[in-house]
Design a protein around this motif. Sequence first.
Motif: not given
Length: 447
Positions: A40-45
């Motif tokens: 439901v959520a992601i963090a990726e540069p």
Amino acid sequence: MPHDFGDAFEPITIAVIGCGNRGRTYASYAIAEPTKCKVVAIAEPRPVTRKLMTEAHLVDKTLVFEDYKDLLKASAETIQTVGKRLADAVLVTVQDFMHEEVTIAFAEQGYHILCEKPMSTNLEACFRMETAVKKAGIIFGMGHVLRYSPYTRALTEVIRSGTLGQLINIVHIEPVGFYHFAHSYVRGNWAREKDSAFSLMTKSCHDLDILCHWLFPGIVTRVSSFGSLQHFRKDQKPKEAGDATRCLDCPHERDCAYSAKKVYLDPATLRPEGWPASVLVDGIPDIENVTAALKTGPYGRCAYECDNDVCDNQIVNVEFSTGATASFTMIAHTKLICERQTRIHFAFGEIVGDMESFTVTDFRTRKSTHHAPKPEGGHHGGGDVGLIRTFIEAVRMKDQSLLGTDVTDALRSHLAVFAAEKARLEGTVVDVVQFEKEMRATYGAAQ
């Protein structure tokens, strides 16, 4: 919103912190088993990687972040305003040096955590992570995937049954693979100890952990170790390569075992998920973007002209509190790629295995039985799938014991790795029990 544990049919919700190879691998379980969990959520540069992950899991754009700190901030705001976290659990699949800060930050907000191995590349950080996880009272999974494959589960069952008598000795080898080592530990992120850690930790903490698992309830008491960087050095460079520093410019490339062109531009590596070429680019690898990466990026460098310094071979000898012994070898120069070879010796028999199947021989009956557990998809003989499935079930049931380990158990297997490297560097035999006492006293960690 997080899962209501009173509703057995709601999937566990997860946030993925780092959408590289490991993050995508674990998250793929949500696509295969949508009733069990949901991203439901992601963090990726990286923008393309972030976009592909968002689309693959249909993540709402308001829950897509470039930096994990932005996700953490959004989570804090949600907790403050509505009293709930953004998800039930997080997958910590960022670079090794970030494991501590990400794990502690999300543990403090009450998220259950699956942390990719190693726990940390810094022993003091491991103790801080243990403290944070215990204080939060959360479910904690460690990315020691070897424990969770059908092969290992079946082999462990034979060990635990006691049918072969006392377990006396294990001989275990990890053949890293000649081009795998060149990719990850010569050209890649784990090539220099100052940037990551020593190779026994970054590659083989799996293996010390599985030895601890098999020899439980014994604990590691003493270790010794030898190893070095033998081959991937400038003085080993073929004379035919001349002054070339990149494979695409090298006159010896066609005859070089470690040619980047061979490793990354082979058709087998240019599939959408083709490792290791997929590591080189942001998005799907193809001839154009991989060639461009080899011309300018780190993976196109001559394997003898890099600034790597980690061991390409190492042996570890281990004594356990039961009196049992184990020897472990990590070696770069093999055709096999991470296909561990194991011999386990008991009072009345032995087990010989290769991560796909194993043979049990009973000395009393003179009979041998071959076991070939049905493999699952994915890497590590199905261990990746086994770990994420077990973690999700542990979160759903709120039962740490389903994972067969906890944060302190994980820390202790890492302690054995740190102790082994200390033994190698100092040329000594390290008392691991005393080493743990000293480190806990040094870092103020409770027993």
